[in-house]
Motif scaffolding. Structure first.
Motif, mmCIF file in Angstrom:
data_model
loop_
_atom_site.group_PDB
_atom_site.id
_atom_site.type_symbol
_atom_site.label_atom_id
_atom_site.label_comp_id
_atom_site.label_asym_id
_atom_site.label_seq_id
_atom_site.Cartn_x
_atom_site.Cartn_y
_atom_site.Cartn_z
ATOM 1 N N PHE A 144 1.302 3.995 -3.021
ATOM 2 C CA PHE A 144 0.457 5.155 -2.711
ATOM 3 C C PHE A 144 0.896 6.395 -3.491
ATOM 4 O O PHE A 144 2.083 6.730 -3.535
ATOM 5 N N SER A 145 -0.068 7.043 -4.114
ATOM 6 C CA SER A 145 0.234 8.341 -4.739
ATOM 7 C C SER A 145 -0.993 9.231 -4.586
ATOM 8 O O SER A 145 -2.115 8.735 -4.493
ATOM 9 N N VAL A 146 -0.760 10.505 -4.552
ATOM 10 C CA VAL A 146 -1.886 11.427 -4.390
ATOM 11 C C VAL A 146 -2.557 11.587 -5.742
ATOM 12 O O VAL A 146 -1.906 11.912 -6.740
ATOM 13 N N LYS A 147 -3.859 11.333 -5.754
ATOM 14 C CA LYS A 147 -4.580 11.383 -7.033
ATOM 15 C C LYS A 147 -4.877 12.820 -7.454
ATOM 16 O O LYS A 147 -5.244 13.638 -6.640
ATOM 17 N N ASP A 177 -7.710 5.692 3.714
ATOM 18 C CA ASP A 177 -7.145 6.013 2.402
ATOM 19 C C ASP A 177 -7.797 7.283 1.841
ATOM 20 O O ASP A 177 -7.109 8.171 1.314
ATOM 21 N N TRP A 204 -1.189 20.034 -0.629
ATOM 22 C CA TRP A 204 -0.763 20.508 -1.953
ATOM 23 C C TRP A 204 -1.344 21.886 -2.261
ATOM 24 O O TRP A 204 -0.671 22.783 -2.746
ATOM 25 N N ARG A 205 -2.635 22.018 -1.923
ATOM 26 C CA ARG A 205 -3.338 23.257 -2.222
ATOM 27 C C ARG A 205 -2.779 24.448 -1.427
ATOM 28 O O ARG A 205 -2.719 25.559 -1.917
ATOM 29 N N GLU A 220 -4.989 19.144 -10.559
ATOM 30 C CA GLU A 220 -5.607 20.218 -9.770
ATOM 31 C C GLU A 220 -4.815 21.513 -9.903
ATOM 32 O O GLU A 220 -5.372 22.571 -10.139
ATOM 33 N N ARG A 221 -3.478 21.387 -9.760
ATOM 34 C CA ARG A 221 -2.640 22.586 -9.865
ATOM 35 C C ARG A 221 -2.786 23.211 -11.258
ATOM 36 O O ARG A 221 -2.910 24.398 -11.407
ATOM 37 N N PHE A 226 -3.587 15.104 1.791
ATOM 38 C CA PHE A 226 -2.490 15.523 0.909
ATOM 39 C C PHE A 226 -2.947 16.533 -0.146
ATOM 40 O O PHE A 226 -2.168 17.393 -0.556
ATOM 41 N N ILE A 227 -4.194 16.417 -0.562
ATOM 42 C CA ILE A 227 -4.692 17.406 -1.527
ATOM 43 C C ILE A 227 -4.738 18.793 -0.864
ATOM 44 O O ILE A 227 -4.362 19.795 -1.475
ATOM 45 N N LYS A 278 3.896 9.908 4.687
ATOM 46 C CA LYS A 278 2.668 9.161 4.367
ATOM 47 C C LYS A 278 2.352 8.076 5.398
ATOM 48 O O LYS A 278 1.201 7.923 5.801
ATOM 49 N N ILE A 299 -6.181 24.886 -11.547
ATOM 50 C CA ILE A 299 -6.185 26.167 -10.821
ATOM 51 C C ILE A 299 -5.425 27.216 -11.627
ATOM 52 O O ILE A 299 -5.885 28.326 -11.823
ATOM 53 N N TYR A 351 0.824 -1.220 0.000
ATOM 54 C CA TYR A 351 0.000 0.000 0.000
ATOM 55 C C TYR A 351 0.858 1.271 0.000
ATOM 56 O O TYR A 351 0.630 2.180 -0.796
ATOM 57 N N PHE A 352 1.847 1.324 0.875
ATOM 58 C CA PHE A 352 2.663 2.543 0.970
ATOM 59 C C PHE A 352 3.588 2.722 -0.233
ATOM 60 O O PHE A 352 3.939 3.839 -0.596
ATOM 61 N N MET A 385 -6.533 10.223 3.771
ATOM 62 C CA MET A 385 -5.134 10.490 3.373
ATOM 63 C C MET A 385 -5.098 11.313 2.105
ATOM 64 O O MET A 385 -4.359 12.289 2.001
ATOM 65 N N GLN A 386 -5.912 10.905 1.130
ATOM 66 C CA GLN A 386 -5.973 11.645 -0.133
ATOM 67 C C GLN A 386 -6.409 13.095 0.121
ATOM 68 O O GLN A 386 -5.784 14.030 -0.370
ATOM 69 N N VAL A 445 5.196 13.808 0.915
ATOM 70 C CA VAL A 445 4.416 12.568 0.769
ATOM 71 C C VAL A 445 5.297 11.378 1.141
ATOM 72 O O VAL A 445 4.889 10.491 1.911
ATOM 73 N N TYR A 471 -0.745 8.180 7.825
ATOM 74 C CA TYR A 471 -1.738 7.123 7.608
ATOM 75 C C TYR A 471 -2.149 6.505 8.947
ATOM 76 O O TYR A 471 -3.338 6.363 9.236
ATOM 77 N N LYS A 508 -3.286 15.333 -8.161
ATOM 78 C CA LYS A 508 -2.605 16.528 -7.642
ATOM 79 C C LYS A 508 -2.098 17.444 -8.759
ATOM 80 O O LYS A 508 -2.246 18.640 -8.687
#
Lengths: 186, 182
Positions: free
Chosen positions: A56-59, B49, B60-61, A64-65, B56-57, B31, A68, A52-53, B52-53, B27, B35, A61
């Motif tokens: 894991f990646s931030v979806k 999960d 990031w923002r 979004e940037r 991090f969003i 993480k 914006i 899992y770790f 967590m998303q 991250v 978590y 991201k």
């Protein structure tokens, strides 16, 4: 020995405020905590899916940037256009208002001149139109003087009344009288 | 890279306005810790999960606005805690709308959760923790499982160390009382 005797024997050490009050509570907490740990341990009973770790990646991201960054200039431009449009509308309304007033002033003075020259007769259509001028005149003129231009009836009423009533009085009078003389004074 | 070194590296990247790289490092470095912090609050892996998303969003923002007045670690844990509480409150509202108690729902879900490897005793402890008010639950988890220092907790939760000690005391006492029935 003499030096030691001279030293102040009072306790010079300090403790945090309420130390003894909180001490017994903290001790009690520690004992209960130890009992819990003895029975249950303090290892987390949870697991995660394999890798899992690692995976894991931030979806979204980056999207979004990007979104914006793309949206902000458009939003700013739209806001600018709205402000310019609102300003334009405001200016347009103000100009029209002034134009309207100027037009009214010109028409009123033309009417007054024509009446003064006896070229047109005052009637119930244009007496309404001349209302602001008549009111201004009433404001500046003594009611008894106005009365002289109308007739001798109800003189007591007109002397003790407000502008609106005086105006109404003139309107009624307009129905069956010649105003030329009165309006020549305006 | 150890925690202090990575904090320094992240600070350096932020000062250079290299947000992308700073974020990737955040991250990578945090993480797992985030978590587990989240998981102990929301209990179910899928929920953790999601949170967590969201966490991090948010990071990031707002990374560009992070003033570095506090440690990056404290800032991250604060966001994660708030996101977890928001998530739980939303879930609670949904469950309450369907006339179900969220804590009961969670404890029954735990029994069948494939990512819960605790024995019966562990399940009893988790059920006992679920009886605590939200803030007390977070304090208990941070202290009991992670042995987080009160000072650190105070920075993350914005509550004084004295109040946190009291909170932990009451949490332990309540759990002790709850498990007496088993």
């Amino acid at each position: 020995m003499n030096n030691l005797n001279n030293i102040n024997k009072e306790n010079n050490f300090k403790i945090p405020e309420n130390y003894f009050d909180t001490f017994s509570q903290e001790l009690e907490t520690r004992i209960s905590e130890e009992n819990l740990k003895k029975r249950f341990g303090n290892k987390k009973p949870f697991t995660v899916p394999n890798n899992y770790f690692k995976i894991f990646s931030v979806k979204y991201k980056k999207n979004e940037r990007k979104i914006i960054k793309l949206i902000i200039p458009w939003l700013s431009a739209a806001a600018g256009i709205i402000i310019i449009f609102a300003l334009w509308q405001f200016l347009l309304t103000e100009v029209n208002k002034n134009k309207h007033t100027e037009t009214n002033d010109t028409l009123i003075s033309t009417h007054l001149n024509l009446i003064a020259d006896n070229q047109i007769q005052i009637n119930e259509n244009n007496i309404e139109y001349l209302e602001p001028e008549i009111n201004a005149y009433i404001d500046e003129t003594d009611a008894s003087q106005l009365y002289e231009y109308t007739n001798n009836e109800s003189s007591d009423d007109i002397l003790n009344t407000d502008n609106e009533t005086v105006y109404e009085y003139f309107i009624d009078y307009a129905d069956d009288n010649d105003y030329t003389e009165l309006l020549a004074e305006l | 890279m150890n925690a202090a070194a990575s904090e320094n590296k992240i600070s350096e990247l932020l000062s250079e306005q290299n947000y992308s790289e700073a974020f990737n490092l955040i991250v990578e470095q945090y993480k797992e810790r985030l978590y587990w912090h989240i998981r102990k609050i929301v209990l179910i892996h899928e929920d953790a999960d999601d949170v967590m998303q969201n966490t991090f969003i948010k990071v990031w923002r707002y990374l560009e606005n992070f003033k570095q007045d506090s440690k990056i670690y404290t800032w991250l844990f604060r966001i994660a805690t708030n996101e977890s509480i928001t998530f739980i409150n939303n879930k609670k509202k949904k469950e309450e709308d369907s006339f179900q108690n969220y804590e009961n729902f969670l404890s029954s879900k735990l029994e069948s959760d494939e990512y819960f490897e605790g024995d019966t005793a562990q399940l009893i402890l988790q059920k006992a923790i679920l009886t605590l008010p939200e803030k007390q639950r977070i304090v208990f988890n941070m202290k009991y499982f992670d042995e987080t220092k009160y000072q650190e907790m105070s920075e993350i939760l914005g509550t004084s160390a004295g109040a946190l000690k009291s909170s932990y005391h009451y949490a332990v006492k309540k759990i002790e009382e709850y498990i007496k029935q088993y």
